[in-house]
Write a protein that holds these residues in place. Structure first.
Motif, PDB file in Angstrom:
ATOM      1  N   ASP A 166       0.824  -1.202   0.000  1.00  0.00           N
ATOM      2  CA  ASP A 166       0.000   0.000   0.000  1.00  0.00           C
ATOM      3  C   ASP A 166       0.865   1.263   0.000  1.00  0.00           C
ATOM      4  OD1 ASP A 166      -2.227  -1.504  -0.109  1.00  0.00           O
ATOM      5  OD2 ASP A 166      -2.897  -1.137   1.951  1.00  0.00           O
ATOM      6  N   THR A 172      -5.509   9.058  -7.906  1.00  0.00           N
ATOM      7  CA  THR A 172      -5.761   8.638  -6.526  1.00  0.00           C
ATOM      8  C   THR A 172      -5.236   7.222  -6.285  1.00  0.00           C
ATOM      9  OG1 THR A 172      -7.933   7.798  -7.077  1.00  0.00           O
ATOM     10  CG2 THR A 172      -7.806  10.064  -6.307  1.00  0.00           C
ATOM     11  N   VAL A 193      -6.675   4.650  -5.008  1.00  0.00           N
ATOM     12  CA  VAL A 193      -7.557   3.534  -5.354  1.00  0.00           C
ATOM     13  C   VAL A 193      -7.529   3.256  -6.851  1.00  0.00           C
ATOM     14  CG1 VAL A 193      -9.700   4.844  -5.645  1.00  0.00           C
ATOM     15  CG2 VAL A 193      -9.793   2.508  -4.812  1.00  0.00           C
ATOM     16  N   GLN A 194      -7.220   4.275  -7.651  1.00  0.00           N
ATOM     17  CA  GLN A 194      -7.107   4.034  -9.092  1.00  0.00           C
ATOM     18  C   GLN A 194      -5.885   3.172  -9.409  1.00  0.00           C
ATOM     19  OE1 GLN A 194      -7.433   8.233 -10.331  1.00  0.00           O
ATOM     20  NE2 GLN A 194      -9.200   7.665 -11.535  1.00  0.00           N
ATOM     21  N   LYS A 249      -4.574   1.085  -7.229  1.00  0.00           N
ATOM     22  CA  LYS A 249      -4.944  -0.212  -6.651  1.00  0.00           C
ATOM     23  C   LYS A 249      -5.792  -1.005  -7.649  1.00  0.00           C
ATOM     24  CE  LYS A 249      -5.807  -2.820  -2.823  1.00  0.00           C
ATOM     25  NZ  LYS A 249      -4.804  -3.335  -1.896  1.00  0.00           N
ATOM     26  N   SER A 250      -6.678  -0.305  -8.320  1.00  0.00           N
ATOM     27  CA  SER A 250      -7.556  -0.938  -9.288  1.00  0.00           C
ATOM     28  C   SER A 250      -6.753  -1.617 -10.395  1.00  0.00           C
ATOM     29  CB  SER A 250      -8.495   0.113  -9.878  1.00  0.00           C
ATOM     30  OG  SER A 250      -9.362  -0.457 -10.806  1.00  0.00           O
ATOM     31  N   THR A 285      -4.655  -4.671  -8.901  1.00  0.00           N
ATOM     32  CA  THR A 285      -5.395  -5.898  -8.579  1.00  0.00           C
ATOM     33  C   THR A 285      -5.965  -6.552  -9.827  1.00  0.00           C
ATOM     34  OG1 THR A 285      -7.353  -4.558  -8.153  1.00  0.00           O
ATOM     35  CG2 THR A 285      -6.056  -5.223  -6.245  1.00  0.00           C
ATOM     36  N   PHE A 286      -6.037  -5.795 -10.937  1.00  0.00           N
ATOM     37  CA  PHE A 286      -6.581  -6.375 -12.169  1.00  0.00           C
ATOM     38  C   PHE A 286      -5.657  -7.452 -12.715  1.00  0.00           C
ATOM     39  CE2 PHE A 286      -7.324  -6.625 -16.709  1.00  0.00           C
ATOM     40  CZ  PHE A 286      -8.710  -6.620 -16.790  1.00  0.00           C
ATOM     41  N   ASP A 334     -15.312  10.009 -10.984  1.00  0.00           N
ATOM     42  CA  ASP A 334     -14.189  10.349 -11.851  1.00  0.00           C
ATOM     43  C   ASP A 334     -14.549  11.492 -12.798  1.00  0.00           C
ATOM     44  OD1 ASP A 334     -11.765  10.270 -13.056  1.00  0.00           O
ATOM     45  OD2 ASP A 334     -12.207   8.564 -14.348  1.00  0.00           O
ATOM     46  N   PRO A 385     -12.029  10.656  -7.667  1.00  0.00           N
ATOM     47  CA  PRO A 385     -12.214   9.211  -7.802  1.00  0.00           C
ATOM     48  C   PRO A 385     -11.621   8.432  -6.639  1.00  0.00           C
ATOM     49  CG  PRO A 385     -10.499   9.957  -9.288  1.00  0.00           C
ATOM     50  CD  PRO A 385     -11.035  11.166  -8.613  1.00  0.00           C
ATOM     51  N   LEU A 386     -12.371   8.330  -5.564  1.00  0.00           N
ATOM     52  CA  LEU A 386     -11.895   7.614  -4.378  1.00  0.00           C
ATOM     53  C   LEU A 386     -12.522   6.236  -4.267  1.00  0.00           C
ATOM     54  CD1 LEU A 386     -11.995  10.640  -1.953  1.00  0.00           C
ATOM     55  CD2 LEU A 386      -9.970   9.539  -2.857  1.00  0.00           C
ATOM     56  N   ILE A 387     -13.396   5.883  -5.211  1.00  0.00           N
ATOM     57  CA  ILE A 387     -13.887   4.504  -5.282  1.00  0.00           C
ATOM     58  C   ILE A 387     -13.573   3.983  -6.676  1.00  0.00           C
ATOM     59  CG2 ILE A 387     -15.717   4.458  -3.540  1.00  0.00           C
ATOM     60  CD1 ILE A 387     -17.660   5.300  -5.709  1.00  0.00           C
ATOM     61  N   GLU A 388     -13.237   2.708  -6.747  1.00  0.00           N
ATOM     62  CA  GLU A 388     -12.876   2.117  -8.043  1.00  0.00           C
ATOM     63  C   GLU A 388     -13.158   0.620  -7.998  1.00  0.00           C
ATOM     64  OE1 GLU A 388     -12.149   1.939 -10.996  1.00  0.00           O
ATOM     65  OE2 GLU A 388     -11.583   3.963 -11.606  1.00  0.00           O
ATOM     66  N   PHE A 389     -13.123   0.014  -9.176  1.00  0.00           N
ATOM     67  CA  PHE A 389     -13.194  -1.436  -9.241  1.00  0.00           C
ATOM     68  C   PHE A 389     -11.886  -2.026  -8.719  1.00  0.00           C
ATOM     69  CE2 PHE A 389     -16.337  -1.370 -12.966  1.00  0.00           C
ATOM     70  CZ  PHE A 389     -17.391  -1.464 -12.085  1.00  0.00           C
ATOM     71  N   ILE A 390     -11.999  -3.011  -7.859  1.00  0.00           N
ATOM     72  CA  ILE A 390     -10.836  -3.726  -7.377  1.00  0.00           C
ATOM     73  C   ILE A 390     -10.976  -5.168  -7.872  1.00  0.00           C
ATOM     74  CG2 ILE A 390      -9.573  -4.445  -5.290  1.00  0.00           C
ATOM     75  CD1 ILE A 390      -9.590  -1.484  -5.539  1.00  0.00           C
ATOM     76  N   GLN A 391      -9.873  -5.825  -8.182  1.00  0.00           N
ATOM     77  CA  GLN A 391      -9.863  -7.198  -8.675  1.00  0.00           C
ATOM     78  C   GLN A 391     -10.457  -7.310 -10.077  1.00  0.00           C
ATOM     79  OE1 GLN A 391      -8.606  -9.992  -7.870  1.00  0.00           O
ATOM     80  NE2 GLN A 391      -8.018  -9.932  -5.720  1.00  0.00           N
ATOM     81  N   ARG A 392     -10.700  -8.513 -10.519  1.00  0.00           N
ATOM     82  CA  ARG A 392     -11.066  -8.744 -11.909  1.00  0.00           C
ATOM     83  C   ARG A 392     -12.013  -9.929 -11.999  1.00  0.00           C
ATOM     84  NH1 ARG A 392      -6.406 -10.944 -15.623  1.00  0.00           N
ATOM     85  NH2 ARG A 392      -6.441 -12.260 -13.791  1.00  0.00           N
ATOM     86  N   ASN A 428     -14.622  -0.652  -4.322  1.00  0.00           N
ATOM     87  CA  ASN A 428     -14.140  -0.393  -2.968  1.00  0.00           C
ATOM     88  C   ASN A 428     -13.286   0.871  -2.938  1.00  0.00           C
ATOM     89  OD1 ASN A 428     -13.746  -0.755  -0.249  1.00  0.00           O
ATOM     90  ND2 ASN A 428     -13.309  -2.944  -0.469  1.00  0.00           N
ATOM     91  N   THR A 429     -12.935   1.280  -1.738  1.00  0.00           N
ATOM     92  CA  THR A 429     -12.031   2.406  -1.569  1.00  0.00           C
ATOM     93  C   THR A 429     -10.642   1.871  -1.266  1.00  0.00           C
ATOM     94  OG1 THR A 429     -12.489   2.439   0.779  1.00  0.00           O
ATOM     95  CG2 THR A 429     -13.819   3.884  -0.597  1.00  0.00           C
ATOM     96  N   PHE A 430      -9.647   2.736  -1.262  1.00  0.00           N
ATOM     97  CA  PHE A 430      -8.312   2.342  -0.817  1.00  0.00           C
ATOM     98  C   PHE A 430      -8.349   2.226   0.704  1.00  0.00           C
ATOM     99  CE2 PHE A 430      -3.728   3.282  -0.094  1.00  0.00           C
ATOM    100  CZ  PHE A 430      -3.224   2.263  -0.887  1.00  0.00           C
ATOM    101  N   PRO A 431      -7.607   1.264   1.282  1.00  0.00           N
ATOM    102  CA  PRO A 431      -7.637   1.137   2.743  1.00  0.00           C
ATOM    103  C   PRO A 431      -7.278   2.469   3.430  1.00  0.00           C
ATOM    104  CG  PRO A 431      -6.380  -0.649   1.748  1.00  0.00           C
ATOM    105  CD  PRO A 431      -6.739   0.271   0.646  1.00  0.00           C
ATOM    106  N   GLU A 434      -8.582   5.239   3.242  1.00  0.00           N
ATOM    107  CA  GLU A 434      -8.765   6.430   2.391  1.00  0.00           C
ATOM    108  C   GLU A 434     -10.256   6.493   2.034  1.00  0.00           C
ATOM    109  OE1 GLU A 434      -7.257   9.756   0.894  1.00  0.00           O
ATOM    110  OE2 GLU A 434      -5.899   8.251   1.708  1.00  0.00           O
TER     111      GLU A 434
END
Lengths: 204, 770
Positions: A41, A54, A56-57, A59-60, A63-64, B163, B169-176, B183-186, B188
């Motif tokens: 992190d 940001t 989280v972007q 992170k996105s 994780t993809f 966005d 943009p503090l929320i985004e898709f995480i994983q696939r 989710n948000t960043f931990p 944040e």
């Protein structure tokens, strides 16, 4: 910032290669992974600040792609190939052997943080199947016996640096392109064809 | 304009403008295509595949997503064919694979697009027998928003909003793949001033707000269209109530104003209506104690006091009333010919310069239609949040943005030219020659310009702003909008004959020239920078009547307190916004106890005093307000209630504002407002009350070093008054500049024009001695 000056310098050099800063996220994540073995992190925070988006972007993106590790790995990351060529050449047995030896299931790390085991898709060594990677260094033409020996060697010696050639000599078998037609010009090492098509560039 | 094109949908010819999305063209012609991810105000993504339709192509009929397909001439579309139906059933079956069937406990049930469209287009049964995926439910992603990831269908509306529209943009898709989650960043959190909009546009119950969660069922809600009176942008809202309690506020898509969006303060600052601390009965001060009384008794006492019409009356008017209330006060004041009938507006940012110069007024839509936008005002995001969204939208469309101000404004990230320290002095004066600045030379001179001008701090001198305004008027084709940031300011200056500001109040009003002071819906002691002076003045005056919702620092000092109805949902009337657009405010819930509207109280008092009472009905007041207009375009109730006028009517009033120029008082601090403050209404709105409670100052790292602060906390001290506050490192601020928010509890007691001693807090060990 948890990155040292030389890493920041390297990162800035990478960013300069792209017309848009955020396009550099991919290579920057590789840089982060080369430092910690996974994407921490802290690294994400540094990258987000460097490219101006940001956390989280970032992170996105990280994780993809499954090859960016989200969790810390053990000292040795054992990636056994499970794709078609290796499968045909008995990779299942190699996977079972590694699983038995380490006692780990897919994507698990042992208590001593020594081994992390994962079964991965093609690692580009189809010619020398079955193959696996230790910390991304490839060893090809494995047999069950040699795999056990390799694991025992790792456990006992615990070498700090893993070198593909060394492992190949001690534990490997048939190597990719060992059987290929020799490159007449002698300019391309073990991978014929790459340079003749100019798909790789000389490092300067 | 290029010509309309014709397309054939389900055998019918419809017309559309070229380059329109197929789904939108169909929608405009009354053909509904089901959808989850597509939203009129967001860029299309084609995530959900629900809007698949068949179009004819050279290779035969083909399924395409109508939200990413533009119409072309002679296009042949089928939205109801067997293939389309099958596709819709398939998409819904897939969407429902992992969607929990917890509709009985889901807040969205009853107004849920997924529920509705499953009913209308779904297969009716599922073949999925495996375990659905599970997540912890729900997690809070900010103080006011909760996220249930099991319910999420990954339409990306919330992530796209944050966005594209709000720019945080503090929320985004995480994983696939099937592990994808929003989710948000931990550590944040989704700390956005616009986060409530994501709850409104979520097509399932994945995003919920703490204030509405489990409070009501959509089919139990009563609703009415109204206008937000939180700031002068005047966003169109829909108010929802159940069992006479206000429960929710939604944004309504008003193309020229808010386009469906609201800021979180406008959306969630309503819970105070149901607060147990609301005043319910009139109060009277007897022996320094407030005792309950009746309105009649107050009328009797007041009428005795003012019967001879020579009483000196002054008005301190808040910005939370309706235009009709202001008209009532204005008419009432005319009964006292000897007084100067001045209304002091509870706004320390108001100044007259804007109204004295001959300018063209700008509308919010002008932002999009100009070549450049010039802004010199309070931080828009903190004070006029939805106007900030519109500026952001204009900038995205290629309009150049030129901003003056301290380098703290949220506009810095989107501005093409940001003129801070070198050009704008600490006292907010432009110290360079305006005409020589690059941004001005290239994009403003002789161009179509929209400007947003207002004081950046109450201490800014008027002449500084006047200078920029006259430059713009003389050198460009400019339209100017004045950025005052509180409530119905424009309604007040429209409908009151002689308006002055709080600074004038402190200069002009004293116990010697005032026998009776009316304070209407305002807490100048609690939130203005002239708090101390006003406190002294009000204390000295013998008779002070206060009309308010709550007891607060100002109303506590008054002799008579009348409980009033809130302009939010408890009364009818009209509201005038920043572009002089007048729209309807409507009533939904009853007000508590003996509360009266401002005009009802004043009308009753007129009756008691035997004045000619021309203000005894709301319709009468509304007619009085707009009597100078042509019948056709006057914003009277009759006209505003026509559906074509629901968005409001822009009028061209010439307000009469005359404030004293601020020539002397300056502050060495940067004093401003944050969106959430310690206002009395926020204090009693439980879900957002904590957001405005934190006491802090901001400064850059080096400034903080110079102040010798280290522990994260500091103490502000002045004349025996002492407040402990946090300090926030903000390296955007120039060296030596200290930002102090004026709307924090106990900060009002400081005199910002004098030095405030800022010292490190005593260490924790020292405090623990006992």
């Amino acid at each position: 910032m948890s990155w040292n000056d030389s890493m920041i310098k390297q990162a800035k050099k990478i960013i300069k290669m792209y017309p848009q800063k955020r396009s550099a996220i991919g290579p920057l994540l590789h840089l982060a992974q080369s430092k910690d073995g996974y994407i921490s992190d802290d690294s994400i925070a540094v990258i987000s600040e460097l490219v101006g988006i940001t956390e989280v972007q970032v992170k996105s993106v990280s994780t993809f792609y499954s090859m960016y590790k989200q969790e810390p790995t053990g000292k040795y990351l054992l990636s056994v190939c499970k794709s078609i060529s290796c499968e045909i050449n008995n990779s299942k047995e190699i996977i079972d052997v590694v699983k038995d030896f380490t006692g780990l299931n897919n994507n698990e790390t042992d208590e001593n943080d020594l081994f992390t085991f994962e079964a991965v898709e093609c690692i580009g060594a189809c010619g020398g199947a079955p193959a696996m990677q230790i910390n991304y260094e490839t060893v090809e033409g494995l047999s069950s016996e040699n795999t056990i020996k390799l694991c025992e060697w790792l456990k006992e010696e615990q070498p700090d640096v893993i070198i593909a050639e060394e492992m190949q000599d001690n534990f490997g078998g048939t190597k990719s392109f060992d059987w290929a037609i020799k490159d007449q010009s002698g300019t391309t090492g073990s991978v014929p064809g790459f340079q003749t098509f100019n798909t790789t560039k000389e490092k300067k | 304009m290029s010509e309309n094109i014709k397309i054939n949908v389900n055998g019918n010819q419809i017309e559309s403008t070229p380059n329109k999305l197929l789904i939108e063209a169909c929608e405009d012609s009354g053909i509904h295509i089901p959808r989850f991810c597509w939203h009129k105000r967001l860029d299309p993504v084609g995530m959900c595949r629900m809007c698949l339709v068949e179009i004819e192509t050279p290779r035969g009929k083909m399924l395409v997503p109508s939200c990413t397909t533009e119409v072309t001439d002679e296009m042949v579309v089928d939205t109801e064919s067997e293939v389309v139906k099958k596709a819709q059933e398939g998409v819904l079956e897939f969407l429902l694979i992992n969607h929990p069937l917890d509709c009985p406990i889901c807040d969205k049930a009853g107004e849920c697009p997924l529920q509705d469209q499953t009913m209308a287009y779904g297969p009716g049964e599922s073949r999925f027998v495996e375990e659905k995926r599970h997540f912890e439910k729900p997690i809070s992603i900010s103080e006011i928003i909760l996220l249930d990831r099991e319910r999420c269908i990954l339409c990306a509306r919330c992530t796209r909003f944050s966005d594209e529209i709000s720019g945080d943009p503090l929320i985004e898709f995480i994983q696939r793949g099937n592990k994808t989650e929003v989710n948000t960043f931990p550590n944040e959190p989704f700390k956005s001033y616009f986060s409530g909009n994501t709850v409104q546009i979520c097509p399932v119950g994945a995003l919920t707000s703490t204030s509405y969660r489990f409070k009501a069922r959509p089919w139990d809600l009563k609703s009415v269209r109204s206008t937000c009176n939180g700031c002068p942008v005047g966003c169109s809202t829909e108010l929802n109530s159940s069992q006479n309690k206000m429960l929710r506020i939604l944004g309504v898509d008003n193309d020229s104003v808010n386009q469906g969006w609201l800021c979180d303060k406008g959306r969630y600052n309503f819970e105070y209506l149901n607060s147990e601390f609301r005043l319910k009965n009139p109060l009277k001060k007897i022996d320094n104690e407030l005792k309950e009384t009746s309105v009649k008794e107050i009328y009797t006492e007041l009428s005795e006091l003012i019967s001879d019409r020579n009483t000196n009356i002054n008005f301190l008017i808040g910005t939370n009333s309706t235009n009709e209330d202001y008209v009532a006060f204005n008419e009432f004041a005319k009964n006292f010919p000897t007084t100067n009938q001045t209304f002091y507006l509870n706004d320390d940012y108001l100044y007259a310069g804007f109204f004295e110069q001959d300018i063209n007024r700008a509308t919010i839509d002008d932002l999009n239609n100009s070549e450049a936008i010039v802004i010199w005002a309070e931080d828009l995001k903190e004070n006029l949040p939805v106007l900030y969204l519109r500026v952001r939208q204009a900038v995205k469309n290629g309009v150049k943005l030129i901003v003056f101000g301290h380098s703290n404004s949220t506009l810095e990230d989107i501005a093409d030219f940001y003129y801070s320290e070198d050009i704008v002095s600490e006292n907010f004066e432009i110290i360079k020659d305006i005409s020589k600045l690059k941004g001005i030379k290239e994009h403003v001179k002789d161009k179509n310009v929209t400007a947003i001008i207002g004081k950046s701090t109450p201490y800014q001198l008027d002449e500084y702003l006047d200078k920029l305004v006259s430059y713009l008027v003389e050198n460009s084709n400019s339209k100017i909008m004045n950025a005052f940031s509180s409530g119905n300011t424009f309604g007040a200056i429209n409908n009151l004959d002689n308006v002055k500001n709080l600074r004038d109040f402190t200069k002009n009003v004293s116990s010697e020239n005032t026998d009776l002071l009316f304070i209407v819906g305002s807490d100048p002691i609690g939130r203005s920078v002239f708090s101390n002076e006003i406190h002294r003045i009000i204390e000295d005056i013998d008779n002070v009547v206060c009309l308010d919702l709550f007891l607060h620092e100002t109303s506590e000092l008054c002799n008579y307190i009348i409980p009033t109805s809130s302009t939010l949902g408890e009364k009818e009337g009209t509201f005038t916004n920043i572009e002089f657009r007048t729209s309807r405010i409507d009533k939904l819930v009853p007000s508590p106890g003996q509360s009266l509207s401002d005009w009802e109280f004043i009308s009753g008092l007129s009756n008691f005093c035997n004045f000619i009472n021309n203000i005894d009905s709301l319709d009468g007041l509304n007619e009085l307000a707009y009597q100078d207009f042509d019948n056709q375009d006057s914003p009277s109730f009759k006209n505003l209630d026509k559906p074509s006028n629901f968005d409001g009517i822009i009028n061209d009033y010439q307000p009469n504002v005359s404030t004293m120029p601020n020539e002397t008082i300056t502050s060495q601090y940067f004093v401003g407002k944050k969106l959430y403050g310690d206002n009395i209404t926020i204090r009693y709105s439980d879900s957002i009350s904590l957001l405005g409670a934190k006491q802090f100052i901001e400064a850059s790292e080096s400034t903080i070093e110079k102040l010798n602060l280290s522990s994260g906390e500091c103490t502000l001290k002045q004349n025996g008054h002492q407040v402990s506050a946090n300090y926030v490192v903000n390296n955007k601020l120039a060296d030596g500049v200290i930002f102090i928010p004026q709307n924090r509890r106990n900060f009002n007691r400081f005199d910002f024009s004098e030095t405030i001693e800022i010292s490190p807090n005593q260490s924790k060990e020292a405090l623990n001695v006992n």
